[in-house]
Design a protein around this motif. Structure first.
Motif, short mmCIF file in Angstrom:
data_model
loop_
_atom_site.label_atom_id
_atom_site.label_comp_id
_atom_site.label_asym_id
_atom_site.label_seq_id
_atom_site.Cartn_x
_atom_site.Cartn_y
_atom_site.Cartn_z
N ARG A 63 -7.94 11.39 9.94
CA ARG A 63 -8.36 10.01 9.71
C ARG A 63 -9.85 9.88 9.98
NH1 ARG A 63 -4.36 6.13 12.02
NH2 ARG A 63 -3.35 6.80 10.10
N ASP A 64 -10.51 9.25 9.07
CA ASP A 64 -11.94 9.04 9.28
C ASP A 64 -12.13 8.19 10.54
OD1 ASP A 64 -14.65 9.34 7.76
OD2 ASP A 64 -14.60 7.30 8.57
N ARG A 65 -13.12 8.59 11.31
CA ARG A 65 -13.39 7.92 12.58
C ARG A 65 -13.55 6.41 12.39
NH1 ARG A 65 -15.61 6.42 16.70
NH2 ARG A 65 -16.14 7.54 18.59
N SER A 66 -14.18 6.02 11.28
CA SER A 66 -14.45 4.60 11.06
C SER A 66 -13.17 3.80 10.79
CB SER A 66 -15.42 4.43 9.90
OG SER A 66 -14.79 4.85 8.69
N LEU A 67 -12.09 4.49 10.42
CA LEU A 67 -10.82 3.82 10.12
C LEU A 67 -9.82 3.98 11.26
CD1 LEU A 67 -10.40 5.01 6.42
CD2 LEU A 67 -11.26 2.80 7.24
N ASP A 68 -10.23 4.67 12.31
CA ASP A 68 -9.30 4.99 13.39
C ASP A 68 -9.38 3.90 14.46
OD1 ASP A 68 -7.67 6.13 15.28
OD2 ASP A 68 -8.51 8.12 15.01
N MET A 69 -8.27 3.23 14.69
CA MET A 69 -8.23 2.16 15.69
C MET A 69 -8.00 2.69 17.10
SD MET A 69 -6.04 -0.81 13.72
CE MET A 69 -4.80 0.28 13.01
N ARG A 128 -5.26 -5.42 12.23
CA ARG A 128 -6.30 -5.42 11.20
C ARG A 128 -5.64 -5.90 9.91
NH1 ARG A 128 -6.94 0.53 8.34
NH2 ARG A 128 -4.72 0.72 8.10
N ASN A 136 -3.99 10.88 9.30
CA ASN A 136 -3.46 10.14 8.16
C ASN A 136 -2.01 10.53 7.88
OD1 ASN A 136 -5.86 8.71 7.54
ND2 ASN A 136 -6.69 10.52 6.52
N GLU A 179 0.85 -1.19 0.00
CA GLU A 179 0.00 0.00 0.00
C GLU A 179 0.89 1.25 0.00
OE1 GLU A 179 -2.10 0.78 3.81
OE2 GLU A 179 -1.36 -1.18 4.35
#
Lengths: 255, 255
Positions: A247-253, B97, B170, A200
């Motif tokens: 970072r989008d909240r849904s992607l934030d661990m 993940r 990010n 990536e």
């Protein structure tokens, strides 16, 4: 070949008051410091002077804490009026412990006390004020970019920085809370993995890295040095703000 | 008055191989770039060249994954041998993940994949190797500091940096994984709160801020530029490593 990177303080920058024209002050300070903008220059501004110029002060005497703020103030050992402002400036309380409230600021960054403590409390004990973050730092950066282009004939890239705490590591670092004219993330070519597949893409948060670099220079002056000229950064031009750094909240661990 | 901060790349730095003497290579590269160390100079080195010089390569063919590594590899969609090395290099798995394993590295920093993926996979498909982080980056930094002092008569401060992901934001930023000769946290005088009490001392993570700044310069070169000379940082001298940058687990709200 990499280029040298220079971070040049605008020394003797005047104290900023509500209503001041930052473009005019910076233009004058560049001249005072013997500097002329050239293409590719980045100006990094401390959040505090943007907030002051935009009069983001709030008099605590005018703040009426809600029941939620009273509760937060008890848990965080804070003034209930400050707790009220933290809540008003936030979308979500992320963590609370005595002395600190970590929130998602309404502008999206995760930040201690919504950025309204530390050096932002006025020293007048009879009429204490706090200074909020700018209403929209990307917009402030874009306005300043346009204004300086008009004044100087050169269109600088702009970063507004603030000091922020971090997960896992001690100490604050400068981060970019507003940008104009630059790509905040620099996409590097993906490396190949052991099977020859491209991994990536690695993205460097160059706007944050420069915000951090400027913070070192700003911190050197006993009387703060709130504007730093960065030369040689070779940032990519882009007509966007700083949103890509969030970072989008849904992607934030780590919420 | 703040000073200008200069970050000067050591261009044409040679490819580093196991066993190379980094002090000799840096000394020669300074001369090649027309640079002479002066008091207060900081050298920032990319982790990768330190690991290469110290031969931190591991041949994957020699790695036997444990059952725990097989399980981690399934959850993270990684090669089981890489998962095994991540576990060996770590004290604790913090998050998993697909594609990423966040661990506390044995040296204390919270880091994706224990620092052993990204650009560290060799390109030889018949005998793939990975490159681990240096055994003890503070020790590596101190050795290099001593060596360069001997070679040049000037004792530089040293930072070894690596790119690290972050909670909430990010993009990666450079952080200091090893230091020598400098105080990594800069204590600023505590501001006073609205009641005149001194708030908790604000500490800037200056070593991380300079690691980030150097990362911008390192990233400019298509063929990496792994050493950057930083001049004008005015870091405080200290005979310590980078440990103060690591937040104690018991105080960390984000594990």
């Amino acid at each position: 070949m990499a280029d040298p990177l220079q971070l040049i303080p605008l020394n003797d920058f005047p104290r900023v008051e509500p209503g001041d024209d930052l473009g005019a002050l910076i233009h004058a300070s560049l001249e005072h410091n013997g500097l002329t903008l050239v293409a590719g220059d980045v100006l990094v501004l401390a959040q505090k002077i943007v907030s002051k110029a935009e009069n983001c002060y709030v008099r605590l005497a005018e703040v009426q804490p809600s029941a939620e703020a009273e509760d937060l103030a008890r848990r965080a050992l804070k003034d209930p009026r400050q707790a009220e402002l933290i809540l008003r400036e936030s979308r979500e309380v992320v963590r609370v412990r005595p002395g600190v409230v970590i929130v998602e600021h309404r502008n999206g960054y995760v930040h201690a006390n919504a950025g309204i403590d530390k050096s932002n409390i006025s020293s007048d004990p009879d009429d204490p004020r706090v200074l909020l973050l700018p209403e929209n730092p990307d917009h402030s950066a874009q306005s300043l970019r346009n204004d300086l282009a008009r004044r100087t004939g050169v269109t600088p890239q702009i970063i507004i920085n603030d000091s922020a705490g971090r997960a896992w590591r001690n100490g604050t670092v400068g981060i970019a809370i507003g940008t104009a004219g630059l790509q905040p993330l620099f996409n590097q070519i993906g490396e190949k993995d052991m099977f020859g597949n491209v991994l990536e893409v690695t993205e460097s948060a160059v706007a944050d890295e420069l915000a951090a670099a400027a913070s070192v220079v700003m911190g050197q002056a006993a009387e703060a040095c709130p504007v730093v000229l960065v030369r040689g950064a070779r940032l990519r031009q882009a007509e966007c703000g700083s949103g890509a750094l969030l970072r989008d909240r849904s992607l934030d661990m780590f919420r």
